[in-house]
Structures are given as C-alpha cells and as structure tokens.
Design a protein around this motif. Structure first.
Motif, PDB file in Angstrom:
ATOM      1  N   ASP A  98      28.919  35.719  25.927  1.00 31.69           N
ATOM      2  CA  ASP A  98      28.577  35.132  27.220  1.00 31.69           C
ATOM      3  C   ASP A  98      29.370  35.842  28.300  1.00 31.69           C
ATOM      4  O   ASP A  98      30.569  35.602  28.464  1.00 31.69           O
ATOM      5  N   ASN A  99      28.721  36.716  29.066  1.00 28.24           N
ATOM      6  CA  ASN A  99      29.417  37.465  30.105  1.00 28.24           C
ATOM      7  C   ASN A  99      29.617  36.672  31.394  1.00 28.24           C
ATOM      8  O   ASN A  99      30.173  37.190  32.353  1.00 28.24           O
ATOM      9  N   ASN A 100      29.172  35.406  31.418  1.00 27.28           N
ATOM     10  CA  ASN A 100      29.518  34.505  32.514  1.00 27.28           C
ATOM     11  C   ASN A 100      30.134  33.239  31.925  1.00 27.28           C
ATOM     12  O   ASN A 100      29.764  32.119  32.249  1.00 27.28           O
ATOM     13  N   TYR A 101      31.089  33.454  31.056  1.00 28.71           N
ATOM     14  CA  TYR A 101      31.727  32.372  30.313  1.00 28.71           C
ATOM     15  C   TYR A 101      32.414  31.375  31.237  1.00 28.71           C
ATOM     16  O   TYR A 101      32.421  30.169  30.973  1.00 28.71           O
ATOM     17  N   TYR A 102      32.992  31.869  32.328  1.00 27.98           N
ATOM     18  CA  TYR A 102      33.695  30.985  33.264  1.00 27.98           C
ATOM     19  C   TYR A 102      32.793  29.839  33.719  1.00 27.98           C
ATOM     20  O   TYR A 102      33.183  28.674  33.673  1.00 27.98           O
ATOM     21  N   ASP A 103      31.587  30.162  34.169  1.00 22.60           N
ATOM     22  CA  ASP A 103      30.682  29.132  34.691  1.00 22.60           C
ATOM     23  C   ASP A 103      30.117  28.254  33.582  1.00 22.60           C
ATOM     24  O   ASP A 103      29.864  27.064  33.795  1.00 22.60           O
ATOM     25  N   ASP A 104      29.931  28.817  32.416  1.00 22.35           N
ATOM     26  CA  ASP A 104      29.261  28.083  31.341  1.00 22.35           C
ATOM     27  C   ASP A 104      30.203  27.200  30.524  1.00 22.35           C
ATOM     28  O   ASP A 104      29.805  26.130  30.067  1.00 22.35           O
ATOM     29  N   ALA A 105      31.432  27.660  30.307  1.00 18.74           N
ATOM     30  CA  ALA A 105      32.335  26.869  29.451  1.00 18.74           C
ATOM     31  C   ALA A 105      33.804  27.129  29.724  1.00 18.74           C
ATOM     32  O   ALA A 105      34.654  26.593  29.014  1.00 18.74           O
ATOM     33  N   ARG A 153      33.923  36.426  33.934  1.00 20.00           N
ATOM     34  CA  ARG A 153      33.249  35.714  35.012  1.00 20.00           C
ATOM     35  C   ARG A 153      32.353  36.698  35.758  1.00 20.00           C
ATOM     36  O   ARG A 153      32.838  37.696  36.296  1.00 20.00           O
ATOM     37  N   ALA A 154      31.074  36.423  35.803  1.00 19.49           N
ATOM     38  CA  ALA A 154      30.130  37.296  36.503  1.00 19.49           C
ATOM     39  C   ALA A 154      30.151  37.010  37.994  1.00 19.49           C
ATOM     40  O   ALA A 154      30.566  35.930  38.436  1.00 19.49           O
ATOM     41  N   ASP A 155      29.701  37.980  38.801  1.00 24.77           N
ATOM     42  CA  ASP A 155      29.544  37.714  40.226  1.00 24.77           C
ATOM     43  C   ASP A 155      28.303  36.850  40.445  1.00 24.77           C
ATOM     44  O   ASP A 155      27.625  36.456  39.487  1.00 24.77           O
ATOM     45  N   GLY A 162      39.780  44.540  37.662  1.00 25.16           N
ATOM     46  CA  GLY A 162      38.365  44.226  37.527  1.00 25.16           C
ATOM     47  C   GLY A 162      37.992  43.848  36.109  1.00 25.16           C
ATOM     48  O   GLY A 162      37.187  42.941  35.877  1.00 25.16           O
ATOM     49  N   ALA A 163      38.586  44.540  35.135  1.00 26.01           N
ATOM     50  CA  ALA A 163      38.282  44.255  33.734  1.00 26.01           C
ATOM     51  C   ALA A 163      38.692  42.840  33.356  1.00 26.01           C
ATOM     52  O   ALA A 163      37.970  42.142  32.626  1.00 26.01           O
ATOM     53  N   ALA A 164      39.851  42.387  33.835  1.00 29.56           N
ATOM     54  CA  ALA A 164      40.322  41.043  33.501  1.00 29.56           C
ATOM     55  C   ALA A 164      39.379  39.975  34.032  1.00 29.56           C
ATOM     56  O   ALA A 164      39.218  38.918  33.410  1.00 29.56           O
ATOM     57  N   LEU A 165      38.764  40.233  35.164  1.00 26.59           N
ATOM     58  CA  LEU A 165      37.856  39.256  35.766  1.00 26.59           C
ATOM     59  C   LEU A 165      36.459  39.317  35.161  1.00 26.59           C
ATOM     60  O   LEU A 165      35.891  38.283  34.791  1.00 26.59           O
ATOM     61  N   ARG A 166      35.901  40.504  35.038  1.00 31.16           N
ATOM     62  CA  ARG A 166      34.469  40.655  34.707  1.00 31.16           C
ATOM     63  C   ARG A 166      34.191  41.052  33.256  1.00 31.16           C
ATOM     64  O   ARG A 166      33.107  40.743  32.747  1.00 31.16           O
ATOM     65  N   ASP A 167      35.125  41.751  32.603  1.00 25.27           N
ATOM     66  CA  ASP A 167      34.785  42.414  31.339  1.00 25.27           C
ATOM     67  C   ASP A 167      35.443  41.843  30.101  1.00 25.27           C
ATOM     68  O   ASP A 167      34.945  42.074  28.995  1.00 25.27           O
ATOM     69  N   ASN A 168      36.567  41.144  30.236  1.00 27.50           N
ATOM     70  CA  ASN A 168      37.368  40.787  29.068  1.00 27.50           C
ATOM     71  C   ASN A 168      37.403  39.287  28.816  1.00 27.50           C
ATOM     72  O   ASN A 168      37.164  38.480  29.710  1.00 27.50           O
ATOM     73  N   ASP A 169      37.779  38.923  27.602  1.00 32.42           N
ATOM     74  CA  ASP A 169      38.186  37.558  27.288  1.00 32.42           C
ATOM     75  C   ASP A 169      39.608  37.395  27.825  1.00 32.42           C
ATOM     76  O   ASP A 169      40.523  38.108  27.402  1.00 32.42           O
TER      77      ASP A 169
END
Length: 406
Positions: free
Chosen positions: A213-220, A237-239, A363-370
């Motif tokens: 889930d590349n938008n894990y922040y919003d989903d869970a 977290r996706a934009d 950027g990786a910590a926000l968008r790309d990584n667990d």
C-alpha cells in the motif's frame, strides 16, 4: 549512554508514571510502585564518547527486554538493518523457552554472507520470520514502488510481556549494526498502553503479510492513543494525486510543524536529523518560518542537501551545526531523527512535545519507505530529550579524517 543522562531519564520516567496515574498527587510508596508497573515511558539513548568508543545502550536494553519475556508471551519486530548477533541470540533463546517470535525484516538484510545475525535467526525455529521483497529492488514490507527502491526502514520492537510489564512498544532510530554504536541514536519505550500496542500489532501483522500500500498513511497509518498521548504517523504517504511530489498538504513533518504559529517567550525547536534532503522543501520552509516567529531553531545534522542548506543558512534565529567527527577510522555522528519543541502549539501555550522515530527529512522517508514517526507529549520525556540534545549540541563539530574542519 552517558550515566548521568541515563539516570536522569530513568528517574524522570518513574516520576512521570506515578504523577500521571495518581491524578497529579504524590502517591504513597505502595501505590507508587503499583502505578509505575502499570504504565509509563522510558527514553533510551546511544551516546558515543568523544574518544571513538562505541555505545550500544539501546541494543543492551533490547537484550534485557528479550531476556525478560516469559514463556507464552509474544515478541514482534519490524526492522531494517540487523547484523549484530547479541539480540539474535537472545531471540533464539526466547523462542526455545516458549516465546512466540514474529519478525518482519527488510529483504536487503539477507544479502550479506558476512552477516552473523541472520544465520542465528534462521536456525532459531521462529514462529514467523519474513524477509520482505527478497531478491527484488523493492525490499519494503508495505511500500513497494519507490525510486530507486522502497525499504522497510522501521525500528520497532514489541513485547506482550517482559520485566513484569505488559504491552511494551519500543520505537527508535537505531539499527542493530556495529556502526550504530558510533552514532547518537534514540528510542522511546512505552508500556501499559493496550491501545498503542494493539495498533502496532496490527501494523506488524500487515508487514508480515506484505500487504502492499503506497498510501499506507491514509489507509491505516495514523493513530492517536489517548492513554499515553502518543500519536503515530506511518509511511509511505502518497501526495494528493497518489504520487510522490513535494506537497505541503501531504508532508507529514511539515504538517506537524505548521501548528507552531505564535511566538512564546523561550520557545525553541531543537532538531537532530541524520538527513535533511532537498526533496523536503515544505519542511525546510517551516523551519525558516518558525525562526521568523522568534523561536530558536537549532539544528544538528549529519547530511544536508545543498538547496536545503542554502535555504536555512543565515536565517533569523536558525543555528546550524554539522556533526561529523572522525576519530581514528570511525565516524562519530548523529543518526537520530527527532525534533523537540517547547512553546505555543496548536492554539495552546507552554507545551513540550517530542517528535521522533525512523523518519528522516527525506523524500524517500515520506513517499517510498516503510517508516514510523511519532508525537509524544510528556514533560519528563521532553526533559530527557532536552538533556540529550544539549549533549549533542555541545559536542557537534565537523572534522575531516585529516583533522581539518569542514
């Protein structure tokens, strides 16, 4: 860890637990002992000495926690890099005595044949051992579409029971590698908060199942525990368009800093960051803005992008110190990723808040990584982090291997 700081942290945490659970009154000794066992927090730091010796205080604490887990209890880990054998040996022994151990590791941890920890874990007959994305470019457990890759950058250790405590959660910046002993690192231990423990138990289960889930922040990936006042913000977290652009509205660090809106006498933002990248312009802009309010912004870092450095250098109330000291063949530096704010926050004055975890300002910590980022509001924990920051700020210097300043 410097003994003085260690003692301060331990003492303050004990006071915090008693104070919180006794309604602000000083409890009698019997009540106090019960209260401390019920719930509380503990700040743990690696504080490498100036002579280049290594400090593995966080690892040592983890070994004690593993050793304290009784038969029938459960241990869950989600980790990035792990090469040292001490915790692995403790885990193997725990599984053998009847502890159920489940671990989700970044797939890259299994690539090095010289890694002495992985053979121990593989031979331990663990209840569950998952190397995420093994053999691929993306070795994260949930994140899976980064450029050039996604990784599981969590540093999360959980114990259903240990040392007489229940629901123990440890979140930090520390990898289980030898070089981490050369670096300032931090970890926060909470116990007795079943709500927080339940949230992270669900998180590790998703990691073990590799639920992408590349938008894990919003989903869970968002959770606030009212018991311990710990709020969690997980990546990736996706934009707003599902992508990876620089965007203020979906930049977790920037969104946390935006609530600093008013000057208060003595307000300060103390920052220790391994990496502040050019790809996090919204965060850098917030740091500059907070300085303009009149609050002291003091930043100690290891690596910073050229554009970020240019944007911060010389700005009002902003102090920059790079910590990169060569001692023999060892580099002593900072690996923590925390910010400590004291002042007016979200329309309320006189607050003291620690933001910490595995999340670099990249950027990786926000968008790309667990990744894990948490907000903690506890005066005693803030005091322990302030003591740690004072040590780091006093010692921060940048010196090359030849002894020249840089």
């Amino acid at each position: 860890m410097v003994p003085k700081i260690k003692a301060l942290a331990a003492g303050l945490v004990a006071v915090s637990a008693v104070f919180a659970l006794s309604g602000g009154a000083v409890a009698n000794p019997a009540t106090a002992a019960t209260a401390v066992a019920a719930s509380g927090m503990e700040a743990i730091f690696n504080t490498p000495p100036e002579n280049g010796d290594r400090d593995h205080s966080i690892e040592t604490r983890l070994v004690r926690l593993v050793d304290g887990a009784p038969a029938g209890s459960e241990i869950h880990f989600s980790v990035y890099s792990w090469t040292r054998p001490a915790v692995a040996e403790a885990i193997k022994a725990a599984q053998a005595r009847g502890v159920k151990v489940r671990i989700a590791i970044d797939g890259g941890a299994d690539d090095d044949p010289a890694n002495t920890a992985m053979p121990i874990l593989k031979s331990a007959g663990l209840t569950q051992l998952v190397f995420c994305g093994t053999g691929g470019v993306n070795t994260g457990c949930i994140a899976h579409d980064g450029s050039p890759h996604s990784i599981n950058h969590d540093k999360l250790w959980m114990f259903s029971e240990t040392e007489g405590k229940k629901d123990v959660v440890v979140i930090g910046s520390h990898n289980l590698t030898t070089v981490q002993g050369n670096m300032f690192n931090n970890a926060l231990l909470t116990y007795g908060d079943a709500d927080l423990y339940g949230f992270y138990l669900g998180h590790v289960r998703k990691m073990l199942a590799q639920k992408k889930d590349n938008n894990y922040y919003d989903d869970a990936g968002y959770h606030k525990s009212l018991n311990s006042m710990v709020t969690s913000y997980l990546s990736p977290r996706a934009d707003s368009k599902g992508g990876t652009s620089e965007e203020f509205a979906t930049d977790t660090w920037a969104q946390l800093l935006k609530w600093i809106t008013k000057y208060e006498a003595g307000c300060s933002l103390n920052v220790v960051q391994a990496n502040i990248a050019d790809s996090r312009t919204p965060v850098v802009s917030e740091l500059v803005r907070i300085g303009k309010l009149g609050c002291k912004v003091r930043i100690v870092y290891d690596d910073m992008g050229t554009a970020a450095l240019a944007a911060l250098k010389g700005k009002a109330n902003v102090t920059l110190k790079r910590f990169n000291a060569a001692v023999g063949d060892r580099e002593v530096t900072v690996h923590s990723k925390y910010m400590l704010y004291t002042g007016h926050y979200n329309e309320t004055g006189n607050r003291s808040i620690v933001f910490t975890g595995s999340h670099n300002v990249s950027g990786a910590a926000l968008r790309d990584n667990d990744e894990i980022l948490i907000k903690v509001e506890n005066p005693e924990i803030s005091a322990a982090y302030q003591a740690n920051f004072s040590t780091i700020l006093a010692r921060a210097k940048c010196v090359t291997s030849t002894g020249a300043t840089c």
